[in-house]
Write a protein that holds these residues in place. Structure first.
Motif, short mmCIF file in Angstrom:
data_model
loop_
_atom_site.label_atom_id
_atom_site.label_comp_id
_atom_site.label_asym_id
_atom_site.label_seq_id
_atom_site.Cartn_x
_atom_site.Cartn_y
_atom_site.Cartn_z
N ASN A 145 0.84 -1.18 0.00
CA ASN A 145 0.00 0.00 0.00
C ASN A 145 0.88 1.24 0.00
O ASN A 145 1.42 1.64 1.03
N LYS A 146 1.00 1.87 -1.16
CA LYS A 146 1.84 3.07 -1.29
C LYS A 146 1.02 4.34 -1.16
O LYS A 146 1.53 5.43 -1.36
N ARG A 147 -0.28 4.20 -0.81
CA ARG A 147 -1.13 5.37 -0.68
C ARG A 147 -1.18 5.91 0.74
O ARG A 147 -1.63 7.02 0.97
N LEU A 148 -0.71 5.11 1.70
CA LEU A 148 -0.83 5.49 3.10
C LEU A 148 0.52 5.84 3.73
O LEU A 148 1.50 5.12 3.58
N LEU A 149 0.54 6.95 4.45
CA LEU A 149 1.67 7.37 5.24
C LEU A 149 1.32 7.13 6.71
O LEU A 149 0.27 7.56 7.18
N GLY A 150 2.19 6.44 7.43
CA GLY A 150 1.94 6.17 8.84
C GLY A 150 2.53 7.26 9.72
O GLY A 150 3.70 7.61 9.59
N GLY A 175 -8.52 7.13 18.92
CA GLY A 175 -7.38 8.02 18.68
C GLY A 175 -6.67 7.70 17.38
O GLY A 175 -5.44 7.79 17.30
N ILE A 176 -7.45 7.35 16.34
CA ILE A 176 -6.90 7.02 15.02
C ILE A 176 -7.65 7.84 13.98
O ILE A 176 -8.89 7.82 13.96
N TYR A 177 -6.90 8.55 13.12
CA TYR A 177 -7.52 9.45 12.15
C TYR A 177 -6.91 9.23 10.77
O TYR A 177 -5.70 9.06 10.62
N LEU A 178 -7.77 9.25 9.76
CA LEU A 178 -7.34 9.12 8.37
C LEU A 178 -7.71 10.39 7.63
O LEU A 178 -8.85 10.86 7.70
N VAL A 179 -6.75 10.95 6.91
CA VAL A 179 -6.96 12.22 6.23
C VAL A 179 -6.05 12.29 5.01
O VAL A 179 -5.01 11.63 4.97
N GLN A 196 2.87 9.82 -0.37
CA GLN A 196 1.62 9.11 -0.10
C GLN A 196 0.44 10.08 -0.11
O GLN A 196 0.53 11.19 0.42
N GLU A 197 -0.66 9.63 -0.68
CA GLU A 197 -1.84 10.49 -0.84
C GLU A 197 -2.59 10.70 0.48
O GLU A 197 -3.18 11.75 0.71
N TYR A 198 -2.55 9.68 1.35
CA TYR A 198 -3.29 9.75 2.61
C TYR A 198 -2.35 9.54 3.80
O TYR A 198 -1.33 8.85 3.69
N ALA A 199 -2.73 10.13 4.93
CA ALA A 199 -1.96 9.98 6.16
C ALA A 199 -2.84 9.35 7.23
O ALA A 199 -3.98 9.76 7.46
N LEU A 200 -2.29 8.32 7.88
CA LEU A 200 -2.97 7.65 8.98
C LEU A 200 -2.29 8.09 10.27
O LEU A 200 -1.12 7.78 10.50
#
Length: 342
Positions: free
Chosen positions: A2-7, A158-162, A117-121
């Motif tokens: 998954n290269k769309r998510l930044l942790g 306490g977990i957010y996706l944006v 990454q397009e999205y940040a978790l």
């Protein structure tokens, strides 16, 4: 992958009720389950979800955390591109304002500028769970949300996706909006963003008090809980230590307990969690307790409802007792003699 998510893991939180366990470490580095640290769960979840770039933002007492994580090799994050990043807070005097401190992110804005990454978790570091984040991402995109908060039975985890671009916008406009954290954004009833809630149905618990730490540690001894956390297809990864198997002498008696490798058991252990390298001498009885790494328990000791931090030594004949709601906690490196009772 998954290269769309930044942790993004916020490891800044300080819980006053955990102070006996955090005098020399951050909450994220508290040992759990005999061989893990609290941060192992969310970090493993990210890696198992295919996330290849993870940034950790600590604030207090993070030397132990850095020693545990190292280069990220045990999580396959020691890479030439992306990988594991560590960004300590530049300011210790500012109070923690909630998960996802925008001031802390702003001090490291170059990291977000370079991210592809397009999205940040954005997550905390003290939730114990085993979650695949890919269904969350798919749901977030399908519903057209600006920000998704993960919840369990209506309570935040306490977990957010944006979107990463929106996160950077929140960082840049924080002084105008007054938003200091992601928590501020999602609790503002006048927020201009489309906020959604994703219900996580699996096992999840937030460790924020000694009572929850003790209770959830004991829950690991229940097969129905263990089977929800430790899955073959999504293993919880941790720092690897090459130690021999635990040695059980003829006098040893162990019931309903978790014993990590490298321990030496000659006494009785019941309903307890024993970490790596612990030694329990002949005649000692350990019940309903959590014994952390390399602690030593002498002959004929009795421990019941106790939490021993690392390198604690209990001399022969000592009696250490607590209760389910108030376990007796002995801090790292302490030495206790005979007849110490709670």
């Amino acid at each position: 992958m998954n290269k769309r998510l930044l942790g993004v893991i916020d490891a800044t939180t300080y819980h006053e009720d955990l102070s006996d366990l955090t005098s020399h470490r951050s909450v994220a580095a508290i040992p759990f389950g005999g061989r893990y640290r609290l941060i192992d769960f969310v970090l493993s979840n990210m890696v198992n979800s295919g996330i290849q770039s993870v940034a950790i933002f600590p604030k207090y007492q993070y030397r132990s955390l850095m020693d545990h994580l190292g280069s990220g090799r045990n999580w396959d994050l020691n890479r030439k591109r992306d990988g594991l990043f560590f960004f300590p807070s530049p300011s210790l005097d500012k109070p923690v304002t909630g998960i996802g401190s925008l001031d802390h992110f702003a001090a490291n804005i170059d990291f977000f500028n370079r991210s592809t990454q397009e999205y940040a978790l954005i997550t905390n570091a003290y939730t114990v769970f085993n979650m695949d984040f890919n269904p969350l991402l798919e749901w977030h995109v399908h519903t057209g949300c600006d920000i998704t908060e993960v919840r369990k039975n209506g309570a935040t985890l306490g977990i957010y996706l944006v979107k990463t671009s929106l996160l950077m916008e929140l960082i840049e406009t924080r002084k105008e909006t007054g938003y200091l954290s992601m928590r501020d954004v999602v609790t503002d009833i006048n927020s201009p963003y489309k906020l959604c809630y994703y219900n996580y149905e699996g096992y999840a618990t937030m460790i924020d008090t000694v009572e929850t730490y003790y209770a959830e540690s004991m829950n690991l001894l229940k097969p129905e809980i263990w089977e929800q956390l430790f899955l073959k297809e999504r293993p919880i990864l941790t720092k690897v230590k090459d130690e021999p198997p635990t040695r059980y002498s003829k006098s040893a008696s162990v019931q309903n307990s978790m014993i990590a490798n490298g321990a030496d058991i000659e006494g009785t252990v019941e309903n307890s969690i024993i970490a790596r390298g612990v030694k329990i001498a002949k005649g000692a009885v350990v019940k309903n307790s959590i014994i952390m790494q390399k602690s030593r328990i002498g002959e004929d000791c009795i421990l019941d409802h106790a939490i021993l931090d690392k390198d604690v030594r209990i001399e022969a004949g000592a009696i250490i007792t607590g209760t389910k709601n108030s376990p007796n906690i002995l801090r790292k490196g302490s030495v206790q003699g005979e007849w110490l009772n709670s």
